[in-house]
Scaffold this motif. Structure first.
Motif, PDB file in Angstrom:
ATOM      1  N   SER A   1      11.274 -21.473  26.058  1.00  0.00           N
ATOM      2  CA  SER A   1      10.327 -21.931  26.846  1.00  0.00           C
ATOM      3  C   SER A   1       8.904 -22.225  26.013  1.00  0.00           C
ATOM      4  CB  SER A   1      10.109 -21.070  27.830  1.00  0.00           C
ATOM      5  OG  SER A   1      11.102 -20.853  28.557  1.00  0.00           O
ATOM      6  N   TRP A   2       8.603 -21.266  25.336  1.00  0.00           N
ATOM      7  CA  TRP A   2       7.330 -21.483  24.432  1.00  0.00           C
ATOM      8  C   TRP A   2       7.365 -22.812  23.545  1.00  0.00           C
ATOM      9  CZ3 TRP A   2       3.414 -20.678  27.307  1.00  0.00           C
ATOM     10  CH2 TRP A   2       3.352 -19.521  27.974  1.00  0.00           C
ATOM     11  N   VAL A   3       8.607 -22.894  22.991  1.00  0.00           N
ATOM     12  CA  VAL A   3       8.594 -23.917  21.966  1.00  0.00           C
ATOM     13  C   VAL A   3       8.500 -25.424  22.546  1.00  0.00           C
ATOM     14  CG1 VAL A   3      10.432 -25.408  20.435  1.00  0.00           C
ATOM     15  CG2 VAL A   3       9.800 -22.929  20.113  1.00  0.00           C
ATOM     16  N   TYR A   4       9.374 -25.336  23.781  1.00  0.00           N
ATOM     17  CA  TYR A   4       9.263 -26.719  24.567  1.00  0.00           C
ATOM     18  C   TYR A   4       7.828 -27.011  24.914  1.00  0.00           C
ATOM     19  CZ  TYR A   4       9.499 -29.445  28.727  1.00  0.00           C
ATOM     20  OH  TYR A   4       9.236 -30.477  29.744  1.00  0.00           O
ATOM     21  N   ILE A   5       6.873 -26.047  25.691  1.00  0.00           N
ATOM     22  CA  ILE A   5       5.372 -26.169  25.922  1.00  0.00           C
ATOM     23  C   ILE A   5       4.695 -26.652  24.817  1.00  0.00           C
ATOM     24  CG2 ILE A   5       3.504 -25.323  26.718  1.00  0.00           C
ATOM     25  CD1 ILE A   5       5.471 -25.953  28.833  1.00  0.00           C
ATOM     26  N   TYR A   6       4.942 -25.956  23.605  1.00  0.00           N
ATOM     27  CA  TYR A   6       4.463 -26.203  22.369  1.00  0.00           C
ATOM     28  C   TYR A   6       4.300 -27.310  21.721  1.00  0.00           C
ATOM     29  CZ  TYR A   6       2.718 -25.815  17.338  1.00  0.00           C
ATOM     30  OH  TYR A   6       2.228 -25.875  16.243  1.00  0.00           O
ATOM     31  N   LYS A   7       5.697 -27.869  21.918  1.00  0.00           N
ATOM     32  CA  LYS A   7       5.854 -29.596  21.439  1.00  0.00           C
ATOM     33  C   LYS A   7       5.286 -30.403  22.403  1.00  0.00           C
ATOM     34  CE  LYS A   7      10.279 -28.712  19.185  1.00  0.00           C
ATOM     35  NZ  LYS A   7      11.614 -28.904  19.192  1.00  0.00           N
ATOM     36  N   ARG A   8       5.365 -29.991  23.880  1.00  0.00           N
ATOM     37  CA  ARG A   8       4.535 -30.888  24.644  1.00  0.00           C
ATOM     38  C   ARG A   8       3.306 -30.982  24.327  1.00  0.00           C
ATOM     39  NH1 ARG A   8       6.778 -34.037  28.852  1.00  0.00           N
ATOM     40  NH2 ARG A   8       5.666 -33.034  30.369  1.00  0.00           N
ATOM     41  N   LEU A   9       2.608 -29.845  24.352  1.00  0.00           N
ATOM     42  CA  LEU A   9       1.030 -29.712  24.044  1.00  0.00           C
ATOM     43  C   LEU A   9       0.450 -30.571  22.762  1.00  0.00           C
ATOM     44  CD1 LEU A   9       0.207 -26.318  25.253  1.00  0.00           C
ATOM     45  CD2 LEU A   9      -0.431 -28.399  26.231  1.00  0.00           C
ATOM     46  N   ASN A  10       1.767 -30.399  21.721  1.00  0.00           N
ATOM     47  CA  ASN A  10       1.072 -31.087  20.474  1.00  0.00           C
ATOM     48  C   ASN A  10       1.472 -32.667  20.265  1.00  0.00           C
ATOM     49  OD1 ASN A  10       0.225 -29.286  18.578  1.00  0.00           O
ATOM     50  ND2 ASN A  10       2.196 -28.617  17.794  1.00  0.00           N
ATOM     51  N   SER A  11       2.287 -33.123  21.166  1.00  0.00           N
ATOM     52  CA  SER A  11       2.568 -34.490  21.177  1.00  0.00           C
ATOM     53  C   SER A  11       1.088 -35.595  21.783  1.00  0.00           C
ATOM     54  CB  SER A  11       3.741 -34.571  22.403  1.00  0.00           C
ATOM     55  OG  SER A  11       4.080 -36.071  22.334  1.00  0.00           O
ATOM     56  N   GLU A  12       1.345 -36.588  20.929  1.00  0.00           N
ATOM     57  CA  GLU A  12       0.419 -37.607  21.273  1.00  0.00           C
ATOM     58  C   GLU A  12       0.583 -38.090  22.552  1.00  0.00           C
ATOM     59  OE1 GLU A  12      -0.104 -40.412  18.136  1.00  0.00           O
ATOM     60  OE2 GLU A  12      -0.785 -38.697  16.790  1.00  0.00           O
ATOM     61  N   ASN A  13       1.712 -38.022  23.164  1.00  0.00           N
ATOM     62  CA  ASN A  13       2.165 -38.826  24.421  1.00  0.00           C
ATOM     63  C   ASN A  13       2.987 -37.834  25.299  1.00  0.00           C
ATOM     64  OD1 ASN A  13       1.726 -41.302  23.386  1.00  0.00           O
ATOM     65  ND2 ASN A  13       3.437 -41.321  22.018  1.00  0.00           N
ATOM     66  N   ILE A  14       2.850 -37.915  26.568  1.00  0.00           N
ATOM     67  CA  ILE A  14       3.577 -37.234  27.290  1.00  0.00           C
ATOM     68  C   ILE A  14       4.694 -37.897  28.072  1.00  0.00           C
ATOM     69  CG2 ILE A  14       3.318 -35.894  29.724  1.00  0.00           C
ATOM     70  CD1 ILE A  14       0.363 -35.815  29.366  1.00  0.00           C
ATOM     71  N   GLU A  15       6.031 -37.375  27.846  1.00  0.00           N
ATOM     72  CA  GLU A  15       7.067 -37.979  28.534  1.00  0.00           C
ATOM     73  C   GLU A  15       7.315 -37.561  29.903  1.00  0.00           C
ATOM     74  OE1 GLU A  15      10.407 -37.520  26.073  1.00  0.00           O
ATOM     75  OE2 GLU A  15       9.445 -38.414  24.145  1.00  0.00           O
ATOM     76  N   TYR A  16       7.481 -38.344  30.998  1.00  0.00           N
ATOM     77  CA  TYR A  16       7.393 -37.654  32.285  1.00  0.00           C
ATOM     78  C   TYR A  16       8.690 -38.818  33.080  1.00  0.00           C
ATOM     79  CZ  TYR A  16       4.531 -41.831  33.625  1.00  0.00           C
ATOM     80  OH  TYR A  16       4.013 -42.862  33.872  1.00  0.00           O
TER      81      TYR A  16
END
Length: 165
Positions: A91-106
């Protein structure tokens, strides 16, 4: 001040996802004080131990060897805290990657209509700070504990196997 119009639904924004799982029950454990975190892990280990003892007691060999019965049961019951830790880590890896990303996939309405939105600079800076200074230490801590517990299990298996010969 510019008001940023963000097409990403509120519950899919990385910062909101971070706050959501930080307030969840099991996933939030690593953010607790270390002693409370370790107490919860120990409790999860001890709560599953009677189940492992019951299962191990089904072995004719272990019924007659109390030390090995208890040792194997305690070792096997470590699997439950490891599974909890892996779930937290994922769960924390997922959020870490989302926060580090320049883009938001949704997704706007379902899995079939995925979109990408580039984060504004100020959002990205805030997300990077949270990722590096709040989540990264948690990930490192979880990795150390997982490796330690897996090492204990491997050592215990080697000990048991060496005693059987």
């Amino acid at each position: 001040m510019n008001k940023i119009i963000c097409p990403v639904p509120l519950n899919q924004r990385p910062l909101n996802e971070f706050n959501s799982i930080r307030n969840s029950w099991i996933i939030s454990w690593p953010f607790l004080e270390r002693i409370i975190f370790y107490r919860k892990l120990t409790f999860s280990w001890l709560i599953i131990t009677p189940v492992c003892l019951t299962i191990s007691y089904g072995s004719d060999y272990l019924k007659n060897n109390l030390f090995e019965l208890i040792f194997i049961s305690l070792t096997a019951s470590l699997a439950f805290p490891i599974l909890l830790l892996i779930r937290q880590w994922l769960s924390w890896v997922y959020i870490y990657k989302r926060l580090n990303s320049e883009n938001i996939e949704y997704e706007e309405s379902g899995w079939y209509d995925g979109q990408t939105w580039e984060k504004p600079i100020d959002w990205r800076a805030k997300d990077l700070l949270i990722a590096q200074y709040q989540i990264k230490p948690v990930l490192n801590h979880l990795e150390v504990i997982i490796v330690l517990l897996i090492s204990v299990i491997i050592s215990s298996i080697l000990f048991i196997l060496s005693g059987m010969n």
